[in-house]
Design a protein around this motif. Structure first.
Motif, PDB file in Angstrom:
ATOM      1  N   THR A 495      24.692   6.935 -32.442  1.00 22.01           N
ATOM      2  CA  THR A 495      24.284   6.727 -33.826  1.00 22.01           C
ATOM      3  C   THR A 495      22.795   6.457 -33.961  1.00 22.01           C
ATOM      4  O   THR A 495      22.225   6.644 -35.042  1.00 22.01           O
ATOM      5  N   PHE A 496      22.133   6.055 -32.896  1.00 19.58           N
ATOM      6  CA  PHE A 496      20.689   5.854 -32.978  1.00 19.58           C
ATOM      7  C   PHE A 496      19.968   7.139 -33.365  1.00 19.58           C
ATOM      8  O   PHE A 496      18.895   7.110 -33.974  1.00 19.58           O
ATOM      9  N   ASN A 497      20.558   8.280 -33.045  1.00 16.36           N
ATOM     10  CA  ASN A 497      19.947   9.555 -33.416  1.00 16.36           C
ATOM     11  C   ASN A 497      19.793   9.682 -34.931  1.00 16.36           C
ATOM     12  O   ASN A 497      18.860  10.321 -35.424  1.00 16.36           O
ATOM     13  N   VAL A 498      20.721   9.094 -35.673  1.00 19.79           N
ATOM     14  CA  VAL A 498      20.639   9.133 -37.133  1.00 19.79           C
ATOM     15  C   VAL A 498      19.418   8.348 -37.595  1.00 19.79           C
ATOM     16  O   VAL A 498      18.624   8.811 -38.424  1.00 19.79           O
ATOM     17  N   ILE A 499      19.257   7.148 -37.050  1.00 23.18           N
ATOM     18  CA  ILE A 499      18.133   6.292 -37.436  1.00 23.18           C
ATOM     19  C   ILE A 499      16.800   6.925 -37.036  1.00 23.18           C
ATOM     20  O   ILE A 499      15.845   6.937 -37.820  1.00 23.18           O
ATOM     21  N   SER A 500      16.730   7.449 -35.837  1.00 22.04           N
ATOM     22  CA  SER A 500      15.469   8.041 -35.383  1.00 22.04           C
ATOM     23  C   SER A 500      15.117   9.291 -36.179  1.00 22.04           C
ATOM     24  O   SER A 500      13.935   9.622 -36.346  1.00 22.04           O
ATOM     25  N   SER A 501      16.121   9.988 -36.723  1.00 22.30           N
ATOM     26  CA  SER A 501      15.838  11.172 -37.537  1.00 22.30           C
ATOM     27  C   SER A 501      15.115  10.789 -38.822  1.00 22.30           C
ATOM     28  O   SER A 501      14.397  11.604 -39.400  1.00 22.30           O
ATOM     29  N   PHE A 502      15.294   9.550 -39.273  1.00 25.70           N
ATOM     30  CA  PHE A 502      14.562   9.068 -40.447  1.00 25.70           C
ATOM     31  C   PHE A 502      13.173   8.585 -40.060  1.00 25.70           C
ATOM     32  O   PHE A 502      12.173   8.927 -40.699  1.00 25.70           O
ATOM     33  N   LEU A 503      13.125   7.753 -39.035  1.00 24.20           N
ATOM     34  CA  LEU A 503      11.919   6.976 -38.776  1.00 24.20           C
ATOM     35  C   LEU A 503      10.875   7.692 -37.928  1.00 24.20           C
ATOM     36  O   LEU A 503       9.683   7.402 -38.055  1.00 24.20           O
ATOM     37  N   LYS A 504      11.255   8.623 -37.089  1.00 23.02           N
ATOM     38  CA  LYS A 504      10.250   9.354 -36.317  1.00 23.02           C
ATOM     39  C   LYS A 504       9.322  10.159 -37.224  1.00 23.02           C
ATOM     40  O   LYS A 504       8.094  10.072 -37.099  1.00 23.02           O
ATOM     41  N   PRO A 505       9.860  10.956 -38.153  1.00 26.75           N
ATOM     42  CA  PRO A 505       8.957  11.663 -39.072  1.00 26.75           C
ATOM     43  C   PRO A 505       8.157  10.707 -39.951  1.00 26.75           C
ATOM     44  O   PRO A 505       6.987  10.960 -40.248  1.00 26.75           O
ATOM     45  N   PHE A 506       8.791   9.611 -40.365  1.00 28.44           N
ATOM     46  CA  PHE A 506       8.099   8.639 -41.208  1.00 28.44           C
ATOM     47  C   PHE A 506       6.902   8.053 -40.463  1.00 28.44           C
ATOM     48  O   PHE A 506       5.796   7.951 -41.014  1.00 28.44           O
ATOM     49  N   ASP A 507       7.117   7.662 -39.214  1.00 26.77           N
ATOM     50  CA  ASP A 507       6.028   7.068 -38.433  1.00 26.77           C
ATOM     51  C   ASP A 507       4.910   8.065 -38.170  1.00 26.77           C
ATOM     52  O   ASP A 507       3.728   7.693 -38.105  1.00 26.77           O
ATOM     53  N   ALA A 508       5.280   9.332 -38.011  1.00 21.60           N
ATOM     54  CA  ALA A 508       4.256  10.356 -37.796  1.00 21.60           C
ATOM     55  C   ALA A 508       3.392  10.545 -39.040  1.00 21.60           C
ATOM     56  O   ALA A 508       2.181  10.756 -38.947  1.00 21.60           O
ATOM     57  N   MET A 509       4.007  10.435 -40.214  1.00 24.09           N
ATOM     58  CA  MET A 509       3.279  10.619 -41.468  1.00 24.09           C
ATOM     59  C   MET A 509       2.553   9.355 -41.916  1.00 24.09           C
ATOM     60  O   MET A 509       1.493   9.425 -42.528  1.00 24.09           O
ATOM     61  N   PHE A 510       3.141   8.196 -41.584  1.00 23.60           N
ATOM     62  CA  PHE A 510       2.595   6.923 -42.065  1.00 23.60           C
ATOM     63  C   PHE A 510       2.499   5.923 -40.913  1.00 23.60           C
ATOM     64  O   PHE A 510       3.210   4.922 -40.882  1.00 23.60           O
ATOM     65  N   PRO A 511       1.651   6.209 -39.948  1.00 19.45           N
ATOM     66  CA  PRO A 511       1.557   5.322 -38.780  1.00 19.45           C
ATOM     67  C   PRO A 511       1.091   3.923 -39.175  1.00 19.45           C
ATOM     68  O   PRO A 511       0.229   3.762 -40.039  1.00 19.45           O
ATOM     69  N   GLY A 512       1.708   2.933 -38.550  1.00 20.00           N
ATOM     70  CA  GLY A 512       1.274   1.559 -38.753  1.00 20.00           C
ATOM     71  C   GLY A 512       1.830   0.869 -39.975  1.00 20.00           C
ATOM     72  O   GLY A 512       1.421  -0.256 -40.287  1.00 20.00           O
ATOM     73  N   LYS A 513       2.765   1.504 -40.678  1.00 14.95           N
ATOM     74  CA  LYS A 513       3.349   0.846 -41.841  1.00 14.95           C
ATOM     75  C   LYS A 513       4.131  -0.394 -41.401  1.00 14.95           C
ATOM     76  O   LYS A 513       4.738  -0.410 -40.333  1.00 14.95           O
ATOM     77  N   ASP A 514       4.145  -1.412 -42.264  1.00 16.52           N
ATOM     78  CA  ASP A 514       4.815  -2.658 -41.902  1.00 16.52           C
ATOM     79  C   ASP A 514       6.314  -2.448 -41.746  1.00 16.52           C
ATOM     80  O   ASP A 514       6.894  -1.491 -42.260  1.00 16.52           O
ATOM     81  N   ILE A 515       6.940  -3.386 -41.036  1.00 19.79           N
ATOM     82  CA  ILE A 515       8.336  -3.218 -40.663  1.00 19.79           C
ATOM     83  C   ILE A 515       9.257  -3.226 -41.880  1.00 19.79           C
ATOM     84  O   ILE A 515      10.258  -2.507 -41.909  1.00 19.79           O
ATOM     85  N   THR A 517       8.654  -2.056 -44.914  1.00 17.77           N
ATOM     86  CA  THR A 517       8.582  -0.741 -45.548  1.00 17.77           C
ATOM     87  C   THR A 517       9.428   0.265 -44.776  1.00 17.77           C
ATOM     88  O   THR A 517      10.134   1.090 -45.382  1.00 17.77           O
ATOM     89  N   ARG A 518       9.394   0.188 -43.459  1.00 15.40           N
ATOM     90  CA  ARG A 518      10.220   1.085 -42.640  1.00 15.40           C
ATOM     91  C   ARG A 518      11.702   0.792 -42.864  1.00 15.40           C
ATOM     92  O   ARG A 518      12.536   1.699 -42.938  1.00 15.40           O
ATOM     93  N   MET A 519      12.073  -0.484 -42.952  1.00 10.74           N
ATOM     94  CA  MET A 519      13.464  -0.859 -43.207  1.00 10.74           C
ATOM     95  C   MET A 519      13.936  -0.316 -44.559  1.00 10.74           C
ATOM     96  O   MET A 519      15.037   0.241 -44.674  1.00 10.74           O
ATOM     97  N   ILE A 520      13.111  -0.485 -45.577  1.00 11.27           N
ATOM     98  CA  ILE A 520      13.483  -0.039 -46.918  1.00 11.27           C
ATOM     99  C   ILE A 520      13.631   1.480 -46.953  1.00 11.27           C
ATOM    100  O   ILE A 520      14.584   2.020 -47.537  1.00 11.27           O
ATOM    101  N   TYR A 521      12.695   2.189 -46.317  1.00 15.51           N
ATOM    102  CA  TYR A 521      12.792   3.647 -46.259  1.00 15.51           C
ATOM    103  C   TYR A 521      14.109   4.062 -45.607  1.00 15.51           C
ATOM    104  O   TYR A 521      14.808   4.968 -46.094  1.00 15.51           O
ATOM    105  N   ASN A 522      14.449   3.401 -44.520  1.00 14.59           N
ATOM    106  CA  ASN A 522      15.698   3.673 -43.820  1.00 14.59           C
ATOM    107  C   ASN A 522      16.896   3.494 -44.759  1.00 14.59           C
ATOM    108  O   ASN A 522      17.825   4.316 -44.783  1.00 14.59           O
ATOM    109  N   GLU A 523      16.881   2.432 -45.560  1.00 21.94           N
ATOM    110  CA  GLU A 523      17.987   2.166 -46.481  1.00 21.94           C
ATOM    111  C   GLU A 523      18.097   3.239 -47.565  1.00 21.94           C
ATOM    112  O   GLU A 523      19.188   3.575 -48.019  1.00 21.94           O
ATOM    113  N   PHE A 524      16.956   3.774 -47.990  1.00 19.48           N
ATOM    114  CA  PHE A 524      16.974   4.838 -48.995  1.00 19.48           C
ATOM    115  C   PHE A 524      17.486   6.159 -48.425  1.00 19.48           C
ATOM    116  O   PHE A 524      17.816   7.071 -49.193  1.00 19.48           O
TER     117      PHE A 524
END
Length: 672
Positions: A495-515, A517-524
């Protein structure tokens, strides 16, 4: 809100069967008790159907499916377009002629003609799922709203494409078999729901939030994301550059308040009676306060409580708000017997399991509203996710800053591995420590400390639940694999593959965003659209009630996604900015009281008569004979919960929903 369905037959021999299309449509009569219609093309290759819940433009001229002037474009539409009035005027100025008085559906048709699919999607504000047939292009286009308030499901067969607002509409087509999708079930055990585009049904998929898709005459699917809940859209950095803390707080507070006022105002659009669910918390009380300012009559408010476990009730707070704003207040109390009597309906209306017991009180308060003549209701979903309103979020933030970061930064990898192994060993002896063992293992292998605000079986527990020799393989149609909808990692039992499919592209586009913001994006991406909003949609619509979600207005979401963690949790206060934004609007003792949350006494119910019945139903389900689960481990969950050695209510409820779904939809051979 309504129900839509359709069949696109691209076989050289096959045609759309009107009786099947009618069965699909009428399987969702609860979504549209005010009328049902269908349209089939002359060559019988495409058929669209619609169940109508009349809310905007009640006249017969607004009946769907609806064509353009020359019948070359047809639409079936579920939802509301809140800015249809200004768009109608824009289109009139461009020469478009309207035959309805104020139907938002017709705005979509003319908007599609004028601006194309992407053009109309970029302009509309609303909650929607729709399908448009374009005869000239020979394509069927589908779209789901930005946040995922409305559902849209489909089946992509070798000779036909079938879609609907609910899975039961697709299953009404007997060419679509009903069977379990094992890998989706694996992910469900983590999240209480399945991640889009998977559903629990093999061969049936859901369009993710903010996605559009086209289907051509060869059955080829093409999908794309037209909107995402990413930072960088809501606040121009120049607006906040150089502001003092006081000025910055004022900017954020004013921006939230003004957008929330506009969001509630937009959702007052209705030609039928509307009301609000009221718990007495910040979100629902804010809805009441803002609605009362816009109405020339009392707001109809509705709340639910428990007869048998009154410690969960917030009735006094709801009553306080009702008195302050002079609402026409309604209340219902339920108990275990009410819950038991509702369970079969719950399994039917969920379609696929949504293991959130909030569905139970939500049903009874929805029925209360509909029985009192209300057709549209405002709800408070989405506030806690944007503004960090959950105690669990604060716990995750504390964990990340105090422990996760130092563990990852300062410990060498061999020590991390040893710590993870030791933690797993301790958890095998003390199962109540499984969550902590999982966190340590995640930290050791850089697998994200936050997966969801609704995590059920952590990996440590899942290893005990799942048989090592279980078959989790799947068979995805080539058209779906090539569509761009489904990441390959979703098809693995990890199931980690599901989470990484959200956050890997996000981190590439928005490096250094606070944790946060990453959590909220994941929830959306998952929990909000596929669990919280689907429980609202399925349960309210089972009572022909349309729910509107002002806190998830996309203008507000874009604004809040540009607010950093330090402001959302300023001074350690959850929802700090939202609370500041509604000061003076609702009473301070409502704003700053301890959050209770909307729940049900499932832990207690599962230790009584219902617990014994749930155990019988779970343990006798033929799903357990398919080789996926360790049955003895499931039995221990029941035993330990009943003896109060541990609270396993969430795990048991998750399995009860799963096996009940299987017994109803799969083992019964889809006779419903």
């Amino acid at each position: 809100m309504c129900g839509i369905a359709g069949i696109f037959n691209f076989s050289s021999m096959g045609t759309v069967d009107a009786s099947v299309l009618g069965l699909m449509r009428d399987s969702m009569i609860h979504r549209g008790p005010d009328g049902g219609s269908e349209w089939i093309s002359k060559d019988k290759k495409i058929g669209l159907a619609h169940r109508r819940l009349s809310i905007i433009d009640l006249s017969s001229s607004a009946t769907q499916p609806m064509p353009n002037e020359d019948g070359q474009v047809w639409i079936t539409f579920n939802g509301e377009i809140y800015n249809h009035g200004p768009l109608r005027e824009d289109l009139k100025s461009l020469g478009h002629v309207f035959r309805t008085d104020h139907s938002d559906t017709e705005v979509l048709i003319h908007g599609y003609e004028e601006w194309g699919l992407d053009g109309i999607l970029s302009r509309i504000t609303g909650d929607y799922a729709f399908a448009i047939w374009d005869e000239n292009r020979g394509t069927l286009s589908l779209a789901r709203d930005r946040i995922g308030v409305k559902p849209l499901y489909f089946h992509a067969g070798e000779d036909k494409f079938v879609f609907g607002s609910e899975i039961k509409a697709i299953l009404a087509n007997r060419d679509v078999p009903a069977d379990v999708e094992p890998v989706a079930m694996y992910h469900y055990l983590s999240f209480l729901t399945t991640p889009a585009p998977l559903t629990m049904f093999r061969g049936i998929y859901k369009l993710p939030a903010g996605f559009a898709m086209t289907v051509d005459a060869q059955g080829e699917l093409k999908s794309w994301r037209y909107w995402d809940s990413v930072p960088g859209r809501g606040i121009d950095p120049a607006e906040v550059a150089g502001l003092s803390d006081a000025a910055l707080e004022d900017f954020y507070v004013h921006g939230i308040r003004s957008r929330l006022e506009k969001a509630v105002d937009r959702r007052m659009m209705s030609d039928v009676p509307f009301g609000v669910f009221l718990s007495g918390g910040v979100d629902s009380s804010t809805n009441v306060a803002l609605m009362s300012r816009l109405m020339d009559r009392p707001v109809d408010s509705f709340t639910v409580g428990f007869k048998d476990h009154t410690h969960l009730n917030e009735l006094e707070y709801a009553d306080k708000i009702a008195r302050k704003y002079k609402t026409n207040h309604h209340q219902i109390l339920i108990d275990e017997q009410d819950m038991v009597g509702y369970l079969d309906q719950l399994i039917h209306h969920q379609d696929e399991p949504i293991a959130d017991w909030v569905c139970i009180p939500l049903y009874f308060v929805s029925k209360l509203a509909r029985d009192n003549g209300v057709t549209v209701i405002q709800v408070g979903e989405g506030s806690d996710e944007q503004f960090c309103g959950y105690a669990s979020y604060m716990g995750y933030l504390n964990l990340y800053h105090k422990y996760w970061q130092p563990f990852q930064r300062f410990l060498p990898q061999p020590i991390k591995n040893i710590a993870a192994e030791l933690a797993q060993g301790v958890a095998s002896i003390r199962p109540n420590l499984s969550m902590y063992a999982d966190i340590i293992e995640r930290a050791a292998h850089n697998r994200e400390h936050f997966w969801s605000g609704a995590t059920v079986f952590w990996d440590t527990m899942k290893r005990k639940l799942i048989r090592a020799d279980g078959d989790w393989s799947t068979d995805i149609p080539v058209s779906v694999r090539k569509s761009g909808l489904l990441p390959d990692g979703y098809l693995e039992a990890d199931t980690f593959n599901v989470i990484s499919s959200f956050l890997k592209p996000f981190d590439a586009m928005f490096p250094g965003k606070d944790i946060l913001t990453r959590m909220i994006y994941n929830e959306f991406k998952l929990r909000l659209p596929e669990l919280l909003l689907m429980r609202v949609d399925k349960i309210t619509m089972s009572e022909s009630l349309e729910a509107r979600v002002p806190f998830l207005d996309h203008d507000l979401v874009e604004f809040t996604m540009d607010i950093p963690e330090v402001w959302k949790t300023r001074n350690g206060e959850p929802k700090y900015l939202l609370k500041k934004a509604v000061e003076g609007l609702i009473p301070d003792d409502i704003i700053y009281r301890k959050k209770m949350g909307f729940g049900a006494p499932m832990a207690e119910w599962l230790r009584g008569d219902f617990g014994r019945e749930a155990e019988r139903r779970v343990m006798s389900s033929r799903l357990l004979t398919r080789g996926h689960f360790d049955i003895s481990y499931i039995q221990r969950l029941f035993d330990d919960h009943r003896s109060q050695r541990a609270d396993y209510s969430l795990y048991i409820w998750t399995l009860f929903n799963l096996t009940s779904w299987y017994d109803y939809w799969i083992d019964s051979k889809n006779t419903h």
